[in-house]
Motif scaffolding. Structure first.
Motif, PDB file in Angstrom:
ATOM      1  N   ILE A  19       0.860  -1.065   0.081  1.00 38.43           N
ATOM      2  CA  ILE A  19      -0.015  -0.018   0.011  1.00 38.43           C
ATOM      3  C   ILE A  19       0.711   1.299  -0.068  1.00 38.43           C
ATOM      4  N   HIS A  22       2.501   1.816  -3.393  1.00 33.47           N
ATOM      5  CA  HIS A  22       1.675   2.453  -4.492  1.00 33.47           C
ATOM      6  C   HIS A  22       1.304   3.775  -4.118  1.00 33.47           C
ATOM      7  N   TRP A  33       2.684   6.126 -13.795  1.00 35.15           N
ATOM      8  CA  TRP A  33       1.427   5.414 -13.146  1.00 35.15           C
ATOM      9  C   TRP A  33      -0.028   5.976 -13.592  1.00 35.15           C
ATOM     10  N   GLN A 102      -9.955   3.032 -11.640  1.00 33.97           N
ATOM     11  CA  GLN A 102      -8.521   3.235 -12.181  1.00 33.97           C
ATOM     12  C   GLN A 102      -8.389   3.774 -13.458  1.00 33.97           C
ATOM     13  N   ASN A 145      -5.402  -4.664 -13.730  1.00 33.55           N
ATOM     14  CA  ASN A 145      -4.477  -3.560 -12.911  1.00 33.55           C
ATOM     15  C   ASN A 145      -3.924  -4.352 -11.662  1.00 33.55           C
ATOM     16  N   HIS A 146      -3.749  -3.783 -10.687  1.00 34.61           N
ATOM     17  CA  HIS A 146      -3.215  -4.482  -9.188  1.00 34.61           C
ATOM     18  C   HIS A 146      -3.311  -5.926  -8.842  1.00 34.61           C
ATOM     19  N   HIS A 323      -7.344  -1.190  -1.766  1.00 31.43           N
ATOM     20  CA  HIS A 323      -6.265  -0.187  -1.609  1.00 31.43           C
ATOM     21  C   HIS A 323      -6.045   0.642  -2.958  1.00 31.43           C
ATOM     22  N   GLN A 324      -5.594   0.187  -4.246  1.00 26.57           N
ATOM     23  CA  GLN A 324      -4.988   0.932  -5.258  1.00 26.57           C
ATOM     24  C   GLN A 324      -6.178   1.940  -5.695  1.00 26.57           C
ATOM     25  N   THR A 352      -7.002   6.441   2.211  1.00 24.76           N
ATOM     26  CA  THR A 352      -6.570   5.131   1.609  1.00 24.76           C
ATOM     27  C   THR A 352      -7.027   4.236   3.076  1.00 24.76           C
TER      28      THR A 352
END
Length: 409
Positions: A19, A22, A33, A102, A145-146, A323-324, A352
């Motif tokens: 976390i 990122h 990013w 995102q 993504n993540h 989280h992301q 976050t």
């Protein structure tokens, strides 16, 4: 065998660092990013690089250890069904419901996607082909993504299950014991050599793309450390030696990283091949030494039943999934306000952490329907589904999503 509290605690810490990493991606200079702050700094590159080299290797190493503790003799089918349920179902749900913010933020920031999240979703769910470089994964329509880690881990789990007869054969056990019985310099260096081989042979031809099919370099590295974790999890001799070597491994890792940082600093566009080999060798020696040091220190300091550990261990999966998207969304709101780097970063971290905590504590863990969508076990004494139903719950939604993407791509 008693529960290994150090591995549980290390899992929590590894994802907590993920976390923070990122969040750091918002601010590190010259690293692309999904969204970037106006307050970037090139000085962050060195500490980010320090963590970047081993952060995902550590997570896959822990995943391999977890597999070794969960996988019981004669229960391979149930193990695979459970893993399909707890990896593919959250992955599918995450792609559809958690991740879309995102690509939306990235697309709007890049000036390719029109503002208006609901209009974006209406198009996103058709799996259309987006304009070039609209967001990471634009060419596939959807993006994980993540959450790519879940897909890779599921495939590695299948391969591990296929290899179990070989791993449990006489030759396989001798190889595993050979690894676990490494001592001193041999343990400090030899496990890093396969990683070095992959860097020299695969990495130049297979750059990191995050689509699994073409990701042969990362697959080789991550599957190898995943198997390392599986092999060492129950090997007492390895843990005794990791404990003994923890100070030496830490000193070696820090020294190698310092030399590595110097060797790669301020390089021209073209460098001799021997210089590339030196850099790659130092990088891989550092990765394994860092992992060994982390395991040794964790075994020394964390192998105790901390009161906070059970709740934190349960929270890892939902926090990882959330989280992301929260980082990207909060940054999207804050970056235009120009609050200053310090306060912006504080608010991103607080938002976050607070968002993950509130959503997990007061929504996800309390709603029976949401728990499996975020990788949690059923509430209370609810009966676990049969192995066949678990496999179907995981594989069918993911397979349906893949078919939609392929048919409309």
């Amino acid at each position: 065998m008693n529960r290994r509290h150090d591995i549980d605690a290390l899992r929590v810490i590894a994802f907590a660092f993920l976390i923070l990493y990122h969040v750091g991606m918002l601010y590190v200079g010259e690293w692309g990013w999904h969204i970037k702050s106006a307050y970037t700094s090139d000085a962050l590159q060195l500490p980010m690089l320090f963590m970047n080299r081993w952060r995902m290797d550590l997570i896959f190493l822990i995943s391999g250890m977890a597999a070794a503790f969960v996988l019981k003799s004669g229960e391979t089918g149930r193990f695979l069904a459970m893993r399909s349920w707890r990896l593919l179902l959250p992955l599918t749900f995450g792609i559809v419901a958690v991740v879309p913010v995102q690509p939306y933020v990235q697309g709007v920031t890049n000036g390719v996607v029109e503002p208006g999240f609901w209009n974006f979703l209406a198009e996103y769910y058709t799996a259309k082909r987006w304009p070039e470089n609209a967001f990471d994964g634009w060419e596939h329509g959807y993006t994980w993504n993540h959450l790519w880690y879940l897909a890779y881990l599921w495939v590695y789990t299948l391969v591990l299950a296929a290899l179990l007869p070989a791993l449990r054969s006489g030759g396989g056990r001798r190889l595993a014991d050979g690894f676990g019985n490494l001592r001193g310099v041999a343990l400090l260096v030899l496990p890093g050599l396969p990683l070095l081989l992959y860097s020299l042979t695969l990495q130049p031809h297979f750059p990191e793309r995050g689509d699994f099919i073409h990701d042969w370099y990362r697959n080789a590295v991550y599957f190898t450390v995943f198997v390392y974790g599986f092999v060492i999890a129950r090997h007492d001799g390895f843990w005794r030696e990791a404990l003994r070597l923890r100070k030496i491994a830490l000193a070696f890792a820090l020294t190698v990283f310092a030399v590595y940082a110097i060797a790669r600093h301020d390089l021209p566009d073209e460098i001799p091949y021997w210089h590339e080999v030196v850099i790659v060798t130092l990088r891989n020696l550092y990765v394994w030494a860092a992992l060994l040091a982390i395991l040794g220190w964790a075994h020394a300091l964390l192998n105790r039943p901390f009161a906070w550990l059970p709740r934190a261990n349960e929270a890892v999966y939902p926090w990882y999934m959330l989280h992301q998207s929260l980082i990207v969304l909060i940054a999207y709101w804050l970056v235009p306000l120009k609050l200053g780097g310090f306060w912006e970063c504080v608010l991103v971290i607080a938002g976050t952490v607070g968002g993950c905590w509130v959503l997990h504590e007061y929504v996800i863990r309390r709603v029976a329907l949401l728990r499996p969508l975020f990788g949690l076990k059923p509430l209370g004494a609810a009966r676990e589904p049969s192995a066949l139903r678990m496999a179907a719950y995981g594989i069918v939604p993911f397979a349906t999503l893949v078919i939609i993407v392929v048919s409309r791509g």
